[in-house]
Motif scaffolding. Structure first.
Motif, PDB file in Angstrom:
ATOM      1  N   ALA A  51       9.501   7.770 -33.872  1.00  0.00           N
ATOM      2  CA  ALA A  51       9.257   7.016 -32.938  1.00  0.00           C
ATOM      3  C   ALA A  51       8.226   5.735 -33.418  1.00  0.00           C
ATOM      4  O   ALA A  51       7.896   4.720 -33.317  1.00  0.00           O
ATOM      5  CB  ALA A  51       8.670   6.773 -31.851  1.00  0.00           C
ATOM      6  N   TYR A  52       6.988   6.587 -34.177  1.00  0.00           N
ATOM      7  CA  TYR A  52       5.482   5.577 -34.894  1.00  0.00           C
ATOM      8  C   TYR A  52       5.737   4.808 -36.376  1.00  0.00           C
ATOM      9  O   TYR A  52       5.470   4.059 -36.205  1.00  0.00           O
ATOM     10  CB  TYR A  52       4.110   7.125 -35.650  1.00  0.00           C
ATOM     11  CG  TYR A  52       3.953   6.807 -33.964  1.00  0.00           C
ATOM     12  CD1 TYR A  52       2.490   6.159 -32.588  1.00  0.00           C
ATOM     13  CD2 TYR A  52       3.652   8.791 -33.919  1.00  0.00           C
ATOM     14  CE1 TYR A  52       2.564   6.136 -32.097  1.00  0.00           C
ATOM     15  CE2 TYR A  52       3.016   8.800 -32.752  1.00  0.00           C
ATOM     16  CZ  TYR A  52       1.951   8.046 -32.142  1.00  0.00           C
ATOM     17  OH  TYR A  52       1.401   8.596 -31.028  1.00  0.00           O
ATOM     18  N   LEU A  53       7.197   5.459 -36.753  1.00  0.00           N
ATOM     19  CA  LEU A  53       7.719   5.331 -38.361  1.00  0.00           C
ATOM     20  C   LEU A  53       8.160   3.753 -37.359  1.00  0.00           C
ATOM     21  O   LEU A  53       8.537   3.478 -38.796  1.00  0.00           O
ATOM     22  CB  LEU A  53       8.254   6.129 -38.244  1.00  0.00           C
ATOM     23  CG  LEU A  53       7.419   7.012 -39.879  1.00  0.00           C
ATOM     24  CD1 LEU A  53       8.608   8.019 -40.309  1.00  0.00           C
ATOM     25  CD2 LEU A  53       6.836   6.846 -40.615  1.00  0.00           C
ATOM     26  N   LEU A  54       9.393   4.055 -37.131  1.00  0.00           N
ATOM     27  CA  LEU A  54       9.674   2.635 -36.291  1.00  0.00           C
ATOM     28  C   LEU A  54       8.755   1.317 -35.905  1.00  0.00           C
ATOM     29  O   LEU A  54       9.852   0.479 -36.425  1.00  0.00           O
ATOM     30  CB  LEU A  54      10.550   2.787 -34.746  1.00  0.00           C
ATOM     31  CG  LEU A  54      11.726   3.611 -34.736  1.00  0.00           C
ATOM     32  CD1 LEU A  54      12.008   3.647 -33.473  1.00  0.00           C
ATOM     33  CD2 LEU A  54      13.112   2.940 -36.141  1.00  0.00           C
ATOM     34  N   ASN A  55       7.796   1.845 -35.625  1.00  0.00           N
ATOM     35  CA  ASN A  55       6.678   0.705 -34.940  1.00  0.00           C
ATOM     36  C   ASN A  55       5.935  -0.306 -36.693  1.00  0.00           C
ATOM     37  O   ASN A  55       6.415  -1.342 -37.388  1.00  0.00           O
ATOM     38  CB  ASN A  55       5.505   1.488 -35.085  1.00  0.00           C
ATOM     39  CG  ASN A  55       4.901   1.326 -33.904  1.00  0.00           C
ATOM     40  OD1 ASN A  55       6.149   1.376 -32.947  1.00  0.00           O
ATOM     41  ND2 ASN A  55       4.599   2.472 -33.401  1.00  0.00           N
ATOM     42  N   TYR A  56       7.329   0.623 -38.073  1.00  0.00           N
ATOM     43  CA  TYR A  56       6.591   0.083 -39.743  1.00  0.00           C
ATOM     44  C   TYR A  56       7.686  -0.150 -39.916  1.00  0.00           C
ATOM     45  O   TYR A  56       8.727  -0.473 -41.236  1.00  0.00           O
ATOM     46  CB  TYR A  56       5.752   0.819 -40.087  1.00  0.00           C
ATOM     47  CG  TYR A  56       4.151   0.684 -39.916  1.00  0.00           C
ATOM     48  CD1 TYR A  56       3.178   0.126 -39.903  1.00  0.00           C
ATOM     49  CD2 TYR A  56       4.091   1.821 -38.466  1.00  0.00           C
ATOM     50  CE1 TYR A  56       2.623   0.022 -39.928  1.00  0.00           C
ATOM     51  CE2 TYR A  56       2.903   1.475 -38.416  1.00  0.00           C
ATOM     52  CZ  TYR A  56       1.699   0.796 -38.801  1.00  0.00           C
ATOM     53  OH  TYR A  56      -0.058   0.934 -38.439  1.00  0.00           O
TER      54      TYR A  56
END
Length: 217
Positions: free
Chosen positions: A30-35
């Motif tokens: 989920a955090y990686l989707l921000n980038y």
């Protein structure tokens, strides 16, 4: 980029860990989707990783083939040397009172040390001796028949074949090394960027970095 085998293995292991965690841990994902590091982006890394693993294994295989080919060449040369030396020694004995003839039969002087020169010198020796009936008679007087002398050219041919195989194996190993290093360079570049993104993306929960194989400071 040229890395040692150990460094390549470390790169493979670290990338496998970070990619595996990123694909399996919902929070990291989920955090990686921000980038915009979605599954498609991560699949790119997996593809580069697999390419490195394939070329790494191929280089090991080709390197092993080169070692075998080199060993066979060395054995062929060692098999030939005593035969050649025996025939040379007898030739010098036969022509000891005709030293001017030794040059004609490539008997006089030291043996050449370079591979090509050594074989050419040996080939000339056998070609001239075997073609000379008087020399054949003299050799036969020492128990060395024409067939025995012809073993020399046969062993030279074996050396040439082994050398051809060794050069082919060396070329294949060099090509595999180039392919491996090129693939490693691409993966190292991608993995370096991914490491930066992981640190940025997981800043809210730095303990997740450990799961991705990055020591949190």
């Amino acid at each position: 980029m040229i890395l040692t085998n150990r460094e390549i293995e470390d790169l493979i292991g670290e990338t496998e860990l970070s990619l595996g965690a990123s694909l399996r841990n919902p929070k990291i994902k989920a955090y990686l989707l921000n980038y915009k590091y979605d599954e498609t982006k991560l699949a790119e890394g997996e593809s580069l990783l697999q390419e490195v693993k394939n070329f790494y294994q191929k280089r090991i295989t080709e390197g092993g083939g080169q070692l075998v080919a080199t060993s066979l060449l060395e054995k062929a040369i060692e098999e030939f040397r005593p035969v050649y030396q025996e025939h040379l020694t007898l030739g010098r004995l036969i022509l000891k009172r005709q030293p001017e003839q030794m040059t004609r039969f490539s008997i006089s002087g030291e043996r050449k040390h370079d591979f090509t020169g050594y074989l050419l010198q040996a080939e000339n020796f056998y070609e001239t001796v075997i073609a000379d009936e008087e020399m054949l008679t003299q050799y036969d007087g020492f128990g060395i028949s024409k067939e025995n002398l012809e073993n020399g050219p046969a062993l030279i041919a074996k050396i040439r074949d082994a050398n051809f195989d060794q050069e082919g194996a060396k070329s294949a190993a060099q090509a595999a090394t180039f392919d491996r290093n090129h693939a490693v360079s691409k993966l190292a570049d991608w993995a370096g960027d991914f490491r930066v993104i992981l640190k940025l993306a997981l800043a809210p929960e730095p303990q997740l970095l450990e799961a991705a194989g990055i020591v949190a400071r």
